[in-house]
Design an enzyme around this catalytic site. Structure first.
Site, PDB file in Angstrom:
ATOM      1  N   CYS A 109    -104.632  -6.990 -14.139  1.00 54.35           N
ATOM      2  CA  CYS A 109    -104.027  -8.170 -14.778  1.00 54.35           C
ATOM      3  C   CYS A 109    -104.404  -8.301 -16.249  1.00 54.35           C
ATOM      4  CB  CYS A 109    -104.433  -9.432 -14.034  1.00 54.35           C
ATOM      5  SG  CYS A 109    -104.130  -9.303 -12.286  1.00 54.35           S
ATOM      6  N   HIS A 250    -103.613 -15.677 -18.626  1.00 65.35           N
ATOM      7  CA  HIS A 250    -103.080 -15.015 -17.433  1.00 65.35           C
ATOM      8  C   HIS A 250    -102.771 -16.077 -16.381  1.00 65.35           C
ATOM      9  CE1 HIS A 250    -102.508 -12.479 -14.064  1.00 65.35           C
ATOM     10  NE2 HIS A 250    -103.705 -12.638 -13.539  1.00 65.35           N
ATOM     11  N   ASN A 280     -98.423 -15.010  -9.711  1.00 60.17           N
ATOM     12  CA  ASN A 280     -99.247 -14.116 -10.525  1.00 60.17           C
ATOM     13  C   ASN A 280     -98.521 -12.779 -10.661  1.00 60.17           C
ATOM     14  OD1 ASN A 280    -101.101 -12.256 -11.436  1.00 60.17           O
ATOM     15  ND2 ASN A 280    -102.765 -12.942 -10.112  1.00 60.17           N
TER      16      ASN A 280
HETATM   17  N1  ACO Z   1    -101.946 -20.926   3.816  1.00 62.28           N
HETATM   18  C1  ACO Z   1    -102.697 -21.716   4.606  1.00 62.28           C
HETATM   19  N2  ACO Z   1    -104.015 -21.507   4.782  1.00 62.28           N
HETATM   20  C2  ACO Z   1    -104.576 -20.472   4.146  1.00 62.28           C
HETATM   21  C3  ACO Z   1    -103.842 -19.616   3.302  1.00 62.28           C
HETATM   22  C4  ACO Z   1    -102.456 -19.867   3.169  1.00 62.28           C
HETATM   23  N3  ACO Z   1    -101.667 -19.107   2.378  1.00 62.28           N
HETATM   24  N4  ACO Z   1    -104.665 -18.679   2.804  1.00 62.28           N
HETATM   25  C5  ACO Z   1    -105.888 -18.938   3.294  1.00 62.28           C
HETATM   26  N5  ACO Z   1    -105.826 -20.013   4.099  1.00 62.28           N
HETATM   27  C6  ACO Z   1    -106.911 -20.638   4.843  1.00 62.28           C
HETATM   28  C7  ACO Z   1    -108.065 -19.713   5.112  1.00 62.28           C
HETATM   29  O1  ACO Z   1    -107.820 -18.961   6.284  1.00 62.28           O
HETATM   30  C8  ACO Z   1    -109.209 -20.683   5.279  1.00 62.28           C
HETATM   31  O2  ACO Z   1    -109.150 -21.217   6.570  1.00 62.28           O
HETATM   32  P1  ACO Z   1    -110.501 -21.514   7.381  1.00 62.28           P
HETATM   33  O3  ACO Z   1    -111.223 -22.567   6.566  1.00 62.28           O
HETATM   34  O4  ACO Z   1    -109.983 -22.002   8.687  1.00 62.28           O
HETATM   35  O5  ACO Z   1    -111.239 -20.219   7.438  1.00 62.28           O
HETATM   36  C9  ACO Z   1    -108.870 -21.802   4.293  1.00 62.28           C
HETATM   37  O6  ACO Z   1    -107.477 -21.681   4.032  1.00 62.28           O
HETATM   38  C10 ACO Z   1    -109.628 -21.748   3.006  1.00 62.28           C
HETATM   39  O7  ACO Z   1    -109.542 -20.419   2.483  1.00 62.28           O
HETATM   40  P2  ACO Z   1    -110.256 -20.027   1.146  1.00 62.28           P
HETATM   41  O8  ACO Z   1    -110.038 -18.576   0.891  1.00 62.28           O
HETATM   42  O9  ACO Z   1    -111.659 -20.558   1.164  1.00 62.28           O
HETATM   43  O10 ACO Z   1    -109.421 -20.883   0.106  1.00 62.28           O
HETATM   44  P3  ACO Z   1    -109.707 -21.143  -1.415  1.00 62.28           P
HETATM   45  O11 ACO Z   1    -109.813 -22.578  -1.669  1.00 62.28           O
HETATM   46  O12 ACO Z   1    -110.803 -20.247  -1.949  1.00 62.28           O
HETATM   47  O13 ACO Z   1    -108.363 -20.668  -2.097  1.00 62.28           O
HETATM   48  C11 ACO Z   1    -107.448 -18.843  -3.329  1.00 62.28           C
HETATM   49  C12 ACO Z   1    -107.949 -19.332  -1.971  1.00 62.28           C
HETATM   50  C13 ACO Z   1    -106.232 -19.665  -3.734  1.00 62.28           C
HETATM   51  C14 ACO Z   1    -107.053 -17.380  -3.200  1.00 62.28           C
HETATM   52  C15 ACO Z   1    -108.577 -19.017  -4.387  1.00 62.28           C
HETATM   53  O14 ACO Z   1    -109.793 -18.459  -3.904  1.00 62.28           O
HETATM   54  C16 ACO Z   1    -108.240 -18.363  -5.682  1.00 62.28           C
HETATM   55  O15 ACO Z   1    -107.323 -18.777  -6.378  1.00 62.28           O
HETATM   56  N6  ACO Z   1    -108.977 -17.317  -6.093  1.00 62.28           N
HETATM   57  C17 ACO Z   1    -108.673 -16.579  -7.280  1.00 62.28           C
HETATM   58  C18 ACO Z   1    -107.631 -15.601  -6.906  1.00 62.28           C
HETATM   59  C19 ACO Z   1    -106.973 -14.960  -8.092  1.00 62.28           C
HETATM   60  O16 ACO Z   1    -106.842 -15.543  -9.141  1.00 62.28           O
HETATM   61  N7  ACO Z   1    -106.567 -13.728  -7.841  1.00 62.28           N
HETATM   62  C20 ACO Z   1    -105.876 -12.967  -8.724  1.00 62.28           C
HETATM   63  C21 ACO Z   1    -106.734 -12.540  -9.883  1.00 62.28           C
HETATM   64  S1  ACO Z   1    -106.651 -10.921 -10.336  1.00 62.28           S
HETATM   65  C22 ACO Z   1    -105.159 -10.579 -10.427  1.00 62.28           C
HETATM   66  O17 ACO Z   1    -104.499 -11.293 -11.077  1.00 62.28           O
HETATM   67  C23 ACO Z   1    -104.579  -9.399  -9.649  1.00 62.28           C
END
Ligand code: ACO
Length: 323
Positions: A109, A250, A280
């Protein structure tokens, strides 16, 4: 370095959060509240080079040049059409930029920022005159569409700029990498397969093909590294953070962008966003947003801009540009 023109292109098929809720156990409320994303554009056949060629032709037209005036194409992607030929050469053929030397850059990215920095180095050295810098991705082909924790995040698209040397416009950049943290965000493995190696069967290959991410680790990394490298580039440029007109970040997650604005102590209004429409798009996200801002007139009164991003590798970067 001066930006002469810009362009962007996304595939025509829009996939909403409600559409995704039909294929994985998710919903619009979860996706939009955790990420800010409402929809994304997904290719139904166009390759990364097709998206890139459309964005590039728009950027070249906008620059007032012809494709034959381009003497270098730098293309950032983690999803090229194929490994060989490189995607920049394929774009060269599609747009008729017959006088360009061409190569790809992969810094996930952060790739567009790395490519822009590379363009500046070539221009400063006087080796090339008009460089086409592209970020393009078909992330949909390395996305596991059965994994709700990643498939809701990504989209396909391309953005491009044409740059030339101009001493009156300052350009500063900071880039960095931490290979030790690579497994936090990794995918599309191509294991060694030859007559000496046994066991790399098709099942294992399929399992290692898709992007896998530790979302929380990426989140923590992004909210510390992005403000840090913005601080470093502004120190290099000797410009105060309050003198920056716009921060083009980004587009991964609205919560990351809000956190960066808070940590820098800068009004969130200076952080334009389009991730709600495109998700993204990795290396394409910064040039797509830049082009939208430029075409909408949002940059008409902006002179000092910061671009910044982070991604797999892990990699990160920030650029200070003057318009
Ligand atoms: N829909 C519903 N529930 C979901 C989903 C979904 N799409 N995805 C995960 N969950 C659930 C999980 O299973 C978990 O359930 P549990 O508590 O029963 O185990 C719960 O939601 C919480 O999951 P987390 O992973 O803890 O959620 P979080 O608040 O961390 O959000 C996210 C996840 C959005 C991915 C966040 O961590 C994030 O934005 N991270 C940065 C990611 C990023 O920017 N990546 C790209 C960067 S690099 C690049 O650009 C290639």
């Amino acid at each position: 370095m001066k930006i002469l023109g810009s362009g962007h292109y996304v595939p025509h098929t829009k996939v909403t959060n409600d559409d995704l809720a039909k294929i994985v156990d998710t919903n619009d409320e979860w996706i939009s509240s955790r990420t800010g994303i409402r929809s994304r554009h997904i290719s139904d056949g166009e390759e990364a080079s097709d998206l890139a060629a459309n964005a590039a032709m728009e950027a070249i037209k906008d620059s007032g040049l012809n494709a034959t005036d381009i003497d270098m194409i730098l293309l950032a992607t983690l999803t090229p059409d194929r490994m060989l030929p490189n995607c920049a050469c394929t774009v060269q053929k599609k747009i008729g930029a017959v006088n360009a030397t061409c190569f790809d850059i992969n810094a996930a990215c952060s790739g567009f920022l790395f490519a822009l920095n590379t363009a500046n180095a070539y221009l400063t050295a006087g080796m090339y005159k008009n460089i086409l810098v592209i970020g393009t991705e078909t992330l949909s082909k390395v996305t596991d569409w059965s994994d709700r924790s990643t498939c809701v995040l990504f989209g396909d698209g391309a953005g491009a700029v044409v740059v030339t040397a101009d001493d009156s416009k300052s350009f500063y950049a900071v880039t960095g990498a931490d290979g030790v943290k690579g497994p936090v965000l990794a995918g599309a493995s191509t294991p060694l397969r030859n007559m000496l190696i046994k066991g790399n069967d098709d099942e294992n290959l399929a399992d290692s093909y898709f992007m896998k991410m530790d979302g929380q680790e990426v989140f923590k990394f992004a909210v510390t590294k992005v403000p840090e490298c913005i601080g470093q580039v502004l120190e290099k440029a000797d410009v105060a953070v309050e003198d920056i007109d716009l921060f083009v970040l980004h587009q991964a997650n609205i919560r990351i962008i809000s956190s960066v604005s808070k940590r820098l102590g800068v009004d969130p209004e200076k952080f334009p966003v389009n991730l709600h429409k495109y998700g993204n798009t990795s290396a394409a996200s910064i040039p797509i947003l830049f082009d939208e801002l430029r075409k909408s007139g949002a940059l008409d009164n902006a002179h000092k801009i910061v671009l910044s991003g982070f991604g797999g590798g892990l990699t990160w970067g920030a650029s200070y540009i003057e318009l």
